[in-house]
Motif scaffolding. Structure first.
Motif, PDB file in Angstrom:
ATOM      1  N   GLY A 165      42.242  43.724  43.746  1.00  0.00           N
ATOM      2  CA  GLY A 165      41.826  43.890  42.428  1.00  0.00           C
ATOM      3  C   GLY A 165      40.943  43.075  41.871  1.00  0.00           C
ATOM      4  O   GLY A 165      39.945  43.449  40.993  1.00  0.00           O
ATOM      5  N   SER A 166      40.773  41.680  42.173  1.00  0.00           N
ATOM      6  CA  SER A 166      39.770  41.084  41.767  1.00  0.00           C
ATOM      7  C   SER A 166      38.640  41.014  42.381  1.00  0.00           C
ATOM      8  O   SER A 166      37.519  40.610  41.568  1.00  0.00           O
ATOM      9  N   VAL A 224      37.290  44.133  42.645  1.00  0.00           N
ATOM     10  CA  VAL A 224      36.475  45.513  42.277  1.00  0.00           C
ATOM     11  C   VAL A 224      36.101  45.192  40.952  1.00  0.00           C
ATOM     12  O   VAL A 224      36.399  44.330  40.092  1.00  0.00           O
ATOM     13  N   GLU A 225      35.296  46.202  40.443  1.00  0.00           N
ATOM     14  CA  GLU A 225      34.655  46.056  39.156  1.00  0.00           C
ATOM     15  C   GLU A 225      35.046  47.120  38.362  1.00  0.00           C
ATOM     16  O   GLU A 225      34.975  48.272  38.552  1.00  0.00           O
ATOM     17  N   PRO A 226      36.098  46.946  37.507  1.00  0.00           N
ATOM     18  CA  PRO A 226      36.868  48.356  36.763  1.00  0.00           C
ATOM     19  C   PRO A 226      36.026  48.796  35.828  1.00  0.00           C
ATOM     20  O   PRO A 226      35.218  48.033  35.168  1.00  0.00           O
ATOM     21  N   CYS A 257      35.919  49.999  32.339  1.00  0.00           N
ATOM     22  CA  CYS A 257      36.802  50.178  31.238  1.00  0.00           C
ATOM     23  C   CYS A 257      36.263  51.061  30.228  1.00  0.00           C
ATOM     24  O   CYS A 257      35.085  51.452  30.130  1.00  0.00           O
ATOM     25  N   GLN A 312      39.245  35.980  36.736  1.00  0.00           N
ATOM     26  CA  GLN A 312      39.538  37.109  37.241  1.00  0.00           C
ATOM     27  C   GLN A 312      40.658  37.474  38.100  1.00  0.00           C
ATOM     28  O   GLN A 312      41.103  38.444  37.889  1.00  0.00           O
ATOM     29  N   ALA A 328      43.664  39.921  36.961  1.00  0.00           N
ATOM     30  CA  ALA A 328      43.873  41.191  38.107  1.00  0.00           C
ATOM     31  C   ALA A 328      45.538  41.194  38.421  1.00  0.00           C
ATOM     32  O   ALA A 328      46.132  42.103  38.462  1.00  0.00           O
ATOM     33  N   GLU A 385      47.486  42.574  35.610  1.00  0.00           N
ATOM     34  CA  GLU A 385      47.334  44.018  35.500  1.00  0.00           C
ATOM     35  C   GLU A 385      48.110  44.544  36.721  1.00  0.00           C
ATOM     36  O   GLU A 385      48.857  45.642  36.623  1.00  0.00           O
ATOM     37  N   ARG A 413      41.607  48.286  37.200  1.00  0.00           N
ATOM     38  CA  ARG A 413      41.618  47.869  38.470  1.00  0.00           C
ATOM     39  C   ARG A 413      42.436  48.589  39.589  1.00  0.00           C
ATOM     40  O   ARG A 413      42.008  48.965  40.702  1.00  0.00           O
ATOM     41  N   GLN A 416      40.549  51.836  40.313  1.00  0.00           N
ATOM     42  CA  GLN A 416      39.618  51.832  41.362  1.00  0.00           C
ATOM     43  C   GLN A 416      40.324  51.369  42.658  1.00  0.00           C
ATOM     44  O   GLN A 416      39.614  52.111  43.556  1.00  0.00           O
TER      45      GLN A 416
END
Length: 637
Positions: A512-513, A515-517, A519, A551, A555, A558, A578, A581
């Motif tokens: 998750g850290s 990837v680029e979520p 928002c 980050q 992550a 989340e 995240r 994604q």
């Protein structure tokens, strides 16, 4: 002399005296309660009609039946007005409404509409283009369309080119905005000709709905060699500009595809780019031409879970049954059931007899699908003893003995979870890679539960469970499959043992850290990026914590909140960007090749290709237009 003047000599006026259409009839004689009149519109043919003195319904029916439209000529061309509540006004209005509707339909059936209907007919049923040149077909269309012209074959070729080009552009435009896609590939051979098919699948970022499109349906010339298949996969990926977006390519467990990916994929421990192979032009070598190599980018292979289950039934199940004590009982039972199916399939009388006795259509299984055979067994088991006895007697087949019926009932009960799993994997819209591991685990548990009460299939159940562990061992070891399952809200980490959950949670946080979520406020934030960065260059408050650590901490928080949730709908992923994604990245992969099989499954498409005399290029275009008709606008402009 008309009816009014003839009635004038009598004291009692008839209904015709005030009827608006009386001028179309001539009074001839009086016949008690009726009068005899002659129709003036039928002249020179003498047509005498009888009608009641108090009603003109018979005469009105005659006008409607023989002289529709005469109501426009009243009293020598002068039309008299009538009130809405008068009895004949309603009937006349109904006729006018029918004529007006016919005129509207005739006017709305434009030449463009006729061409669209012809085009859709050719594409949907894979009809021959030469059909448009047949005189009978042209007369049929011109008669049905009020004389509209039928486009010729050359115009149809032009339209197919135009619509296919528009469809291709539309598919490429959709794929251009997608980050993760999955493709399915298969080879189908019929009539000594081989075709390569490929479909593409992705998940819509906003609605999280599965989307699909057909990419290729091309002819394979010569032998189906590894390099030929690998070249087709690569060419289609490049043609649609998705070679860097394809997460996996799903194929069956057949030797051609397994060999292709084993030949061209480079092992992870080698120092090289990911998934790069070389395509050697075998045709050029055989033709003594200079050797030409082409750089290939092949994605990761994902084996079809549905086909794997089919192999377990087709191979492991039959092997265990043939070596077990129930072998003879199984063969005798299935032989009688097969005879029953054969008669219902080949004889219309037998099928009607079965429907009449059982009050429901009885399924006849296909050879290549075990779950269809299972449904057919269920139909037989659902018959009462009386229905089954009567049916066997009328069809002239051997009756199933009580032990054989008990065998079939246990068969239907024990393998119900297996049939359910197969149907689940063959779905398309709501089926993801994350569904496979929980389904296989549930299947094993349900099969093991049946062993305690099984009288005939205990040994077979053990063999199937062992085969499941063996054939799906790569899937259970796959990190991608585990992440796909964990990011599916319906399962999360509930399917894992407690000792494995902490490790999986840390893995999700690391993924998750990276990837680029996306928002909801990302667009608004990007508008002020320049101003914020310029201010940050001026203000300084000492050393800052590394962005990577911040980050990863975000992550982890989340992921923790997501795993603590209980919602099973995909909508809950909107609150965890995240995780969403990661879901899009790993669950874009389908668990089976069912979509590409549907591309080949159109009735008679390969046979029709020979009958229609289409070139390979146009045959591919017709098949892709038909497959993509639900996603793209394939009607002509």
């Amino acid at each position: 002399m008309d009816a009014e003047h003839n009635d004038g000599g009598t004291d009692v006026k008839t209904a015709m005296h005030s009827w608006r259409f009386r001028h179309h009839f001539t009074y001839k004689a009086d016949q008690g309660k009726n009068i005899i009149v002659q129709c003036n519109l039928c002249l020179p043919k003498v047509n005498l009609l009888s009608t009641s003195k108090t009603s003109t319904s018979n005469l009105k029916k005659h006008l409607d039946r023989k002289h529709l439209g005469c109501e426009d000529k009243v009293d020598g061309g002068v039309k008299r007005g009538r009130k809405k509540d008068e009895p004949n006004a309603e009937a006349s209005g109904h006729i006018k409404l029918k004529k007006l509707k016919a005129e509207i339909i005739s006017r709305s059936l434009t030449q463009t509409k006729v061409n669209d209907l012809i085009f859709n007919f050719i594409v949907e049923d894979c009809q021959s283009f030469y059909l448009l040149d047949q005189p009978g077909f042209r007369k049929l269309l011109e008669g049905l369309t009020e004389g509209r012209l039928t486009m010729d074959r050359v115009t149809l070729f032009t339209k197919v080119d135009l619509v296919f080009s528009n469809m291709r552009d539309e598919v490429m435009a959709k794929l251009n905005g997608i980050h993760y896609v999955c493709t399915t590939a298969d080879v189908w051979t019929a009539n000594n000709r081989s075709f390569f098919g490929m479909t593409c699948h992705w998940i819509d970022v906003c609605s999280l709905e599965r989307k699909s499109a057909g990419l290729g349906f091309s002819r394979l010339h010569g032998r189906n060699t590894y390099d030929a298949i690998a070249g087709k996969i690569h060419d289609i990926h490049v043609a649609y500009n998705i070679e860097s977006k394809v997460q996996t390519t799903v194929t069956d467990n057949g030797s051609p595809f397994i060999g292709v990916f084993k030949e061209f994929l480079i092992e992870d421990n080698q120092d090289s780019d990911d998934d790069i192979g070389f395509f050697e032009n075998v045709s050029a070598i055989l033709d003594c031409e200079p050797e030409q190599d082409m750089l290939l980018f092949l994605p990761t292979l994902q084996r079809c879970a549905s086909h794997t289950l089919d192999l377990i039934v087709a191979e492991d199940f039959w092997q265990a049954m043939s070596q077990g004590p129930m072998c003879q009982l199984h063969y005798s039972t299935m032989a009688k059931v097969s005879a029953f199916w054969s008669k219902c399939h080949h004889l219309q009388v037998a099928s009607e007899t079965a429907d009449d006795i059982a009050k429901m259509p009885l399924a006849v299984p296909a050879v290549i699908r075990w779950n269809v055979e299972y449904c057919a067994v269920q139909k037989v088991v659902s018959l009462s003893e009386r229905e089954l006895t009567e049916l066997c007697a009328r069809l002239g087949i051997s009756r199933l003995q009580p032990e054989e019926m008990a065998f079939l009932r246990e068969y239907a009960t024990v393998f119900k979870p297996l049939a359910f799993a197969l149907e689940l994997f063959q779905a398309e819209q709501k089926c993801y890679l994350g569904l496979v591991i929980p389904t296989i685990l549930s299947l094993k548990n349900k099969l093991n539960e049946q062993k305690a009460t099984a009288n005939y299939f205990a040994d077979v159940i053990n063999a199937i469970v062992i085969a499941i562990d063996l054939r799906f061992q790569d899937l259970f070891a796959s990190t991608e499959a585990k992440i796909a399952t964990a990011t599916t809200p319906q399962f999360r980490l509930w399917w894992m043992s407690p000792s494995e959950r902490d490790e999986m949670c840390a893995l999700l946080a690391r993924e998750g850290s990276q990837v680029e979520p996306i928002c909801k406020t990302e667009v608004e934030t990007n508008q002020n990026v320049a101003a914020i960065e310029s201010e940050d260059d001026f203000f300084s408050y000492g050393p800052v914590k590394p962005a990577v650590q911040v980050q990863q901490r975000g992550a982890m928080e989340e992921i923790r909140k997501y795993l603590e949730g209980t919602g099973k709908s995909l909508e809950c992923l909107q609150d965890f960007p995240r995780v969403k994604q990661l879901f899009l990245k790993y669950n874009t992969t389908l668990p089976s090749t069912a979509p590409v099989q549907r591309l080949f499954s159109h009735k008679g498409n390969l046979i029709a290709s020979q009958r229609s005399h289409l070139t390979d290029d146009y045959f591919e275009r017709i098949q892709l237009l038909r497959y993509n008709s639900n996603m793209c606008s394939v009607n002509m402009d």
